[in-house]
Scaffold this active site. Structure first.
Site, PDB file in Angstrom:
ATOM      1  N   PHE A   5       0.856  -1.202   0.000  1.00  0.00           N
ATOM      2  CA  PHE A   5       0.000   0.000   0.000  1.00  0.00           C
ATOM      3  C   PHE A   5       0.879   1.235   0.000  1.00  0.00           C
ATOM      4  O   PHE A   5       1.727   1.404   0.868  1.00  0.00           O
ATOM      5  CB  PHE A   5      -0.935   0.060   1.216  1.00  0.00           C
ATOM      6  CG  PHE A   5      -1.850   1.259   1.163  1.00  0.00           C
ATOM      7  CD1 PHE A   5      -3.028   1.210   0.448  1.00  0.00           C
ATOM      8  CD2 PHE A   5      -1.506   2.451   1.794  1.00  0.00           C
ATOM      9  CE1 PHE A   5      -3.860   2.321   0.360  1.00  0.00           C
ATOM     10  CE2 PHE A   5      -2.334   3.568   1.716  1.00  0.00           C
ATOM     11  CZ  PHE A   5      -3.513   3.502   0.997  1.00  0.00           C
ATOM     12  N   ASP A  52       9.238   2.652   2.088  1.00  0.00           N
ATOM     13  CA  ASP A  52       8.066   3.429   2.458  1.00  0.00           C
ATOM     14  C   ASP A  52       7.856   3.272   3.964  1.00  0.00           C
ATOM     15  O   ASP A  52       7.335   2.256   4.430  1.00  0.00           O
ATOM     16  CB  ASP A  52       6.841   2.956   1.666  1.00  0.00           C
ATOM     17  CG  ASP A  52       5.610   3.814   1.960  1.00  0.00           C
ATOM     18  OD1 ASP A  52       5.634   4.563   2.960  1.00  0.00           O
ATOM     19  OD2 ASP A  52       4.628   3.715   1.198  1.00  0.00           O
ATOM     20  N   LYS A  99       2.369  10.694   7.807  1.00  0.00           N
ATOM     21  CA  LYS A  99       1.560  10.317   8.972  1.00  0.00           C
ATOM     22  C   LYS A  99       2.020  11.031  10.261  1.00  0.00           C
ATOM     23  O   LYS A  99       1.672  12.173  10.441  1.00  0.00           O
ATOM     24  CB  LYS A  99       1.509   8.795   9.107  1.00  0.00           C
ATOM     25  CG  LYS A  99       0.753   8.181   7.914  1.00  0.00           C
ATOM     26  CD  LYS A  99       0.072   6.866   8.217  1.00  0.00           C
ATOM     27  CE  LYS A  99      -0.988   6.590   7.168  1.00  0.00           C
ATOM     28  NZ  LYS A  99      -0.638   5.562   6.187  1.00  0.00           N
TER      29      LYS A  99
HETATM   30  C1  LIG Z   1      -0.896   5.735   4.680  1.00  0.00           C
HETATM   31  C2  LIG Z   1       0.192   5.267   3.811  1.00  0.00           C
HETATM   32  C3  LIG Z   1       0.506   5.919   2.606  1.00  0.00           C
HETATM   33  C4  LIG Z   1      -0.323   7.043   2.046  1.00  0.00           C
HETATM   34  O1  LIG Z   1      -0.386   8.161   2.864  1.00  0.00           O
HETATM   35  P1  LIG Z   1      -1.540   9.260   2.601  1.00  0.00           P
HETATM   36  O2  LIG Z   1      -1.161  10.378   3.519  1.00  0.00           O
HETATM   37  O3  LIG Z   1      -2.834   8.609   2.970  1.00  0.00           O
HETATM   38  O4  LIG Z   1      -1.486   9.631   1.171  1.00  0.00           O
HETATM   39  C5  LIG Z   1       1.596   5.469   1.886  1.00  0.00           C
HETATM   40  N1  LIG Z   1       2.331   4.418   2.317  1.00  0.00           N
HETATM   41  C6  LIG Z   1       2.055   3.779   3.466  1.00  0.00           C
HETATM   42  C7  LIG Z   1       2.937   2.637   3.900  1.00  0.00           C
HETATM   43  C8  LIG Z   1       0.974   4.151   4.236  1.00  0.00           C
HETATM   44  O5  LIG Z   1       0.685   3.486   5.353  1.00  0.00           O
END
Ligand SMILES: *Cc1c(COP(=O)(O)O)cnc(C)c1O
Length: 405
Positions: free
Chosen positions: A147, A232, A261
């Site tokens: 994701f 990520d 986040k």
């Molecule tokens: C939440 C998340 C995203 C996307 O972040 P947004 O602020 O919702 O665009 C990307 N990568 C990971 C691993 C995430 O948990």
């Protein structure tokens, strides 16, 4: 008019959202009106322990006073300059990020998805200008069940059919291997491979932890093949897994990371792509940008958000409290639990397929005053703010026990 009324009920708020809002979420019908630390309150004044933390954006807890102060102070001085000019908040924020990550350059954006988009642009341009991949042929290897966000390019390498259905045409240039499989990574690399882009632990994918040593092996394979390792860390970073960054668990040195986040302190969206000098060096004025990226308000908030993580030793707390929480969950005698897994305070309780799905258990937990959300079909995620105390975990465990046994 409904909105003119001074005393709306929970159902009124739900109806307003449903009537005027897009139907792209399936929320539990708890209408939150207040938050403090690990707790939130609904319209009736009922108190809940927040075990989702806005998908780990609230590592510091709701409305942390130090971050609130930084925000309100900066908000009355200057909030937005655009990057057409400089501002006095950005430099120290960059420096702090480099110090905690071991990387040397920062590019600030707003949402997590934008940070990953930025990483992909950097990776591709590095492939053409540094590695020497033939024009337009750069490939990025990703993992199944990933994701990275909801933009067209990011859903293009998702393996969730629903994320893609109806949104074609997709962006080409991604190869998918199975998560945690180092030999698949090695086999997938071609002369055109620019990077391996991976989450250290898959959060949205159901709190999936790869085999021990996977990240280290991936690093070695990437180095041997002149392929970038880009992580990520949007969900795993900033203390959540018991280290400041999840790559520290295996002593890996990535070429780039994305964060977001909890960089917000829960107050204001901010994300960033961090990398080595060599990778960030591909960007020249005009190559990339964002109107709000790197604004002084965001920088001041993120600065305070990082300070809180360090001053309150939140990574250490996550390690300690997470180990306790996981052990207790693992020893819980429940007919519904298939597996409990996690690192730090990123915890997944996978239910047996015959349990009927995680959502109904999340509804029951909300009844008992604990907010958690299903991730995928059968997994409940427990990811409270990292400021949670052992007493609060004990209280959570009582509610979980009541619902799951
Ligand atoms: C939440 C998340 C995203 C996307 O972040 P947004 O602020 O919702 O665009 C990307 N990568 C990971 C691993 C995430 O948990």
């Amino acid at each position: 008019m409904l909105t003119a009324s001074t005393s709306l009920t929970a159902q009124d708020y739900i109806d307003l959202e449903t009537t005027y809002g897009a139907n792209n979420y399936h929320p539990l019908d708890v209408v939150i009106t207040k938050g403090q630390g690990v707790w939130v309150w609904d319209t009736e004044g009922k108190k809940y322990l927040d075990c989702l933390s806005a998908y780990s954006a609230l590592n510091q807890g709701h409305c942390h006073p130090k971050i609130l102060q930084a925000m309100t102070e900066q908000a009355s001085i200057v909030t937005l300059t655009s990057r057409a000019f400089r501002n006095n908040q950005l430099g120290s924020f960059y420096e702090k990020l480099c110090q905690i990550s071991g990387l040397s350059k920062v590019l600030p954006m707003n949402s997590g998805a934008e940070a990953v988009e930025t990483a992909i642009k950097a990776i591709r341009k590095w492939a053409y200008t540094v590695k020497g991949v033939p024009a337009n042929q750069a490939e990025i290897i990703v993992c199944s069940n990933n994701f990275s966000g909801r933009t067209i390019s990011l859903i293009s390498f998702s393996t969730e059919a629903q994320y893609q259905d109806g949104f074609y045409p997709l962006t080409p240039g991604f190869q998918v291997i199975s998560f945690g499989d180092a030999s698949a990574l090695e086999a997938a690399i071609t002369p055109n491979t620019a990077a391996f882009l991976v989450e250290p632990i898959q959060g949205e994918g159901g709190i999936i932890i790869p085999p021990d040593g996977f990240l280290k092996q991936a690093e070695t394979i990437c180095r041997q093949n002149n392929v970038l390792l880009v992580l990520d860390e949007i969900q795993t970073g900033l203390g959540r897994t018991g280290k400041m960054f999840a790559f520290e668990h295996e002593g890996v040195r990535p070429d780039g990371i994305t964060i977001g986040k909890a960089l917000s302190g829960g107050f204001y969206p901010i994300s960033a792509f961090l990398s080595t000098e060599e990778v960030m060096g591909v960007f020249h004025p005009g190559d990339h940008g964002s109107t709000f990226g790197g604004n002084p308000l965001a920088a001041a908030i993120a600065n305070a958000a990082i300070d809180v993580i360090m001053e309150e030793r939140l990574p250490e707390r996550a390690a300690e409290m997470g180990a306790y929480f996981i052990t207790k969950l693992q020893s819980m005698k429940s007919p519904h639990i298939q597996e409990v897994r996690g690192k730090g305070l990123l915890i997944g309780v996978e239910l047996k397929p015959e349990a009927g799905g995680a959502r109904s258990f999340c509804k029951d937990l909300a009844q008992k005053g604990l907010l958690a959300k299903e991730t995928r079909e059968n997994t409940i995620r427990f990811a409270p703010p990292l400021v949670i105390t052992q007493e609060e975990i004990n209280w959570a465990l009582e509610q979980i026990e009541r619902v799951l046994t």
